[in-house]
Design a protein around this motif. Sequence first.
Motif, PDB file in Angstrom:
ATOM      1  N   LYS A 232       0.827  -1.208   0.000  1.00  0.00           N
ATOM      2  CA  LYS A 232       0.000   0.000   0.000  1.00  0.00           C
ATOM      3  C   LYS A 232       0.862   1.259   0.000  1.00  0.00           C
ATOM      4  O   LYS A 232       0.535   2.234  -0.665  1.00  0.00           O
ATOM      5  N   ALA A 233       1.971   1.237   0.714  1.00  0.00           N
ATOM      6  CA  ALA A 233       2.892   2.383   0.715  1.00  0.00           C
ATOM      7  C   ALA A 233       3.464   2.600  -0.678  1.00  0.00           C
ATOM      8  O   ALA A 233       3.594   3.740  -1.136  1.00  0.00           O
ATOM      9  N   LYS A 234       3.799   1.507  -1.354  1.00  0.00           N
ATOM     10  CA  LYS A 234       4.319   1.584  -2.715  1.00  0.00           C
ATOM     11  C   LYS A 234       3.272   2.167  -3.659  1.00  0.00           C
ATOM     12  O   LYS A 234       3.571   3.017  -4.503  1.00  0.00           O
ATOM     13  N   VAL A 235       2.033   1.721  -3.514  1.00  0.00           N
ATOM     14  CA  VAL A 235       0.941   2.194  -4.367  1.00  0.00           C
ATOM     15  C   VAL A 235       0.695   3.680  -4.151  1.00  0.00           C
ATOM     16  O   VAL A 235       0.513   4.435  -5.108  1.00  0.00           O
ATOM     17  N   LEU A 236       0.706   4.123  -2.903  1.00  0.00           N
ATOM     18  CA  LEU A 236       0.447   5.532  -2.601  1.00  0.00           C
ATOM     19  C   LEU A 236       1.510   6.467  -3.171  1.00  0.00           C
ATOM     20  O   LEU A 236       1.253   7.649  -3.352  1.00  0.00           O
ATOM     21  N   CYS A 237       2.687   5.938  -3.476  1.00  0.00           N
ATOM     22  CA  CYS A 237       3.769   6.751  -4.035  1.00  0.00           C
ATOM     23  C   CYS A 237       3.733   6.814  -5.558  1.00  0.00           C
ATOM     24  O   CYS A 237       4.601   7.430  -6.167  1.00  0.00           O
ATOM     25  N   THR A 238       2.763   6.163  -6.172  1.00  0.00           N
ATOM     26  CA  THR A 238       2.672   6.142  -7.628  1.00  0.00           C
ATOM     27  C   THR A 238       1.458   6.931  -8.103  1.00  0.00           C
ATOM     28  O   THR A 238       0.559   7.252  -7.337  1.00  0.00           O
ATOM     29  N   VAL A 239       1.449   7.210  -9.388  1.00  0.00           N
ATOM     30  CA  VAL A 239       0.350   7.944 -10.000  1.00  0.00           C
ATOM     31  C   VAL A 239      -0.729   6.947 -10.426  1.00  0.00           C
ATOM     32  O   VAL A 239      -0.414   5.947 -11.075  1.00  0.00           O
ATOM     33  N   PRO A 240      -1.991   7.192 -10.087  1.00  0.00           N
ATOM     34  CA  PRO A 240      -3.046   6.264 -10.494  1.00  0.00           C
ATOM     35  C   PRO A 240      -3.283   6.307 -12.004  1.00  0.00           C
ATOM     36  O   PRO A 240      -2.969   7.301 -12.663  1.00  0.00           O
ATOM     37  N   VAL A 241      -3.840   5.237 -12.521  1.00  0.00           N
ATOM     38  CA  VAL A 241      -4.189   5.167 -13.937  1.00  0.00           C
ATOM     39  C   VAL A 241      -5.363   6.094 -14.219  1.00  0.00           C
ATOM     40  O   VAL A 241      -5.409   6.767 -15.239  1.00  0.00           O
ATOM     41  N   LYS A 242      -6.295   6.121 -13.299  1.00  0.00           N
ATOM     42  CA  LYS A 242      -7.496   6.913 -13.485  1.00  0.00           C
ATOM     43  C   LYS A 242      -8.089   7.251 -12.125  1.00  0.00           C
ATOM     44  O   LYS A 242      -7.847   6.561 -11.151  1.00  0.00           O
ATOM     45  N   THR A 243      -8.864   8.295 -12.068  1.00  0.00           N
ATOM     46  CA  THR A 243      -9.624   8.635 -10.877  1.00  0.00           C
ATOM     47  C   THR A 243     -11.094   8.636 -11.266  1.00  0.00           C
ATOM     48  O   THR A 243     -11.487   9.299 -12.224  1.00  0.00           O
ATOM     49  N   VAL A 244     -11.888   7.852 -10.545  1.00  0.00           N
ATOM     50  CA  VAL A 244     -13.331   7.821 -10.787  1.00  0.00           C
ATOM     51  C   VAL A 244     -14.030   8.401  -9.571  1.00  0.00           C
ATOM     52  O   VAL A 244     -13.503   8.360  -8.463  1.00  0.00           O
ATOM     53  N   TYR A 245     -15.207   8.938  -9.784  1.00  0.00           N
ATOM     54  CA  TYR A 245     -15.964   9.546  -8.699  1.00  0.00           C
ATOM     55  C   TYR A 245     -17.080   8.599  -8.278  1.00  0.00           C
ATOM     56  O   TYR A 245     -17.855   8.147  -9.106  1.00  0.00           O
ATOM     57  N   THR A 246     -17.110   8.279  -6.989  1.00  0.00           N
ATOM     58  CA  THR A 246     -18.040   7.278  -6.484  1.00  0.00           C
ATOM     59  C   THR A 246     -18.814   7.790  -5.282  1.00  0.00           C
ATOM     60  O   THR A 246     -18.420   8.768  -4.651  1.00  0.00           O
ATOM     61  N   GLY A 247     -19.888   7.109  -4.971  1.00  0.00           N
ATOM     62  CA  GLY A 247     -20.665   7.429  -3.788  1.00  0.00           C
ATOM     63  C   GLY A 247     -21.606   8.602  -3.990  1.00  0.00           C
ATOM     64  O   GLY A 247     -21.606   9.250  -5.039  1.00  0.00           O
ATOM     65  N   ILE A 248     -22.369   8.874  -2.963  1.00  0.00           N
ATOM     66  CA  ILE A 248     -23.356   9.953  -3.068  1.00  0.00           C
ATOM     67  C   ILE A 248     -22.722  11.338  -3.022  1.00  0.00           C
ATOM     68  O   ILE A 248     -23.323  12.318  -3.435  1.00  0.00           O
ATOM     69  N   TYR A 249     -21.474  11.411  -2.529  1.00  0.00           N
ATOM     70  CA  TYR A 249     -20.777  12.691  -2.462  1.00  0.00           C
ATOM     71  C   TYR A 249     -19.740  12.850  -3.565  1.00  0.00           C
ATOM     72  O   TYR A 249     -18.939  13.775  -3.542  1.00  0.00           O
ATOM     73  N   ASN A 250     -19.745  11.934  -4.544  1.00  0.00           N
ATOM     74  CA  ASN A 250     -18.784  11.969  -5.655  1.00  0.00           C
ATOM     75  C   ASN A 250     -17.340  12.040  -5.169  1.00  0.00           C
ATOM     76  O   ASN A 250     -16.537  12.850  -5.606  1.00  0.00           O
ATOM     77  N   LYS A 251     -17.001  11.162  -4.248  1.00  0.00           N
ATOM     78  CA  LYS A 251     -15.650  11.091  -3.706  1.00  0.00           C
ATOM     79  C   LYS A 251     -14.696  10.530  -4.766  1.00  0.00           C
ATOM     80  O   LYS A 251     -14.985   9.519  -5.394  1.00  0.00           O
ATOM     81  N   PRO A 252     -13.545  11.164  -4.985  1.00  0.00           N
ATOM     82  CA  PRO A 252     -12.597  10.630  -5.968  1.00  0.00           C
ATOM     83  C   PRO A 252     -11.945   9.341  -5.458  1.00  0.00           C
ATOM     84  O   PRO A 252     -11.471   9.280  -4.325  1.00  0.00           O
ATOM     85  N   THR A 253     -11.955   8.328  -6.287  1.00  0.00           N
ATOM     86  CA  THR A 253     -11.340   7.045  -5.960  1.00  0.00           C
ATOM     87  C   THR A 253     -10.273   6.761  -7.007  1.00  0.00           C
ATOM     88  O   THR A 253     -10.565   6.743  -8.199  1.00  0.00           O
ATOM     89  N   LYS A 254      -9.050   6.539  -6.563  1.00  0.00           N
ATOM     90  CA  LYS A 254      -7.935   6.293  -7.476  1.00  0.00           C
ATOM     91  C   LYS A 254      -7.915   4.835  -7.897  1.00  0.00           C
ATOM     92  O   LYS A 254      -8.086   3.944  -7.069  1.00  0.00           O
ATOM     93  N   VAL A 255      -7.689   4.602  -9.181  1.00  0.00           N
ATOM     94  CA  VAL A 255      -7.652   3.258  -9.749  1.00  0.00           C
ATOM     95  C   VAL A 255      -6.237   2.999 -10.260  1.00  0.00           C
ATOM     96  O   VAL A 255      -5.652   3.839 -10.943  1.00  0.00           O
TER      97      VAL A 255
END
Length: 80
Positions: free
Chosen positions: A38-61
């Motif tokens: 997880k530490a390794k993943v957090l240091c990288t750039v996501p492929v995409k960010t999608v917006y989810t949930g009722i508050y349109n929270k950004p989720t990194k993919v």
Amino acid sequence: MAKARDFYVQKDNFFILSDVTKEFMQKHNLSGTVSQFKAKVLCTVPVKTVYTGIYNKPTKVYRISDFKYQQMSTEDIIHK
């Protein structure tokens, strides 16, 4: 609003950070502990960010193959 895993994780090529478990890592032959990965993943750039949930929270993919063959330590990623 659909969940991020509905679009990406089911394809078995992408994942979101909350899906990373010991079983996920074994299934995809990823080395290290869950917290190291997880530490390794957090240091990288996501492929995409999608917006989810009722508050349109950004989720990194992230793409699984980006991490599958890397044998880098967290320090290597941070310093590059």
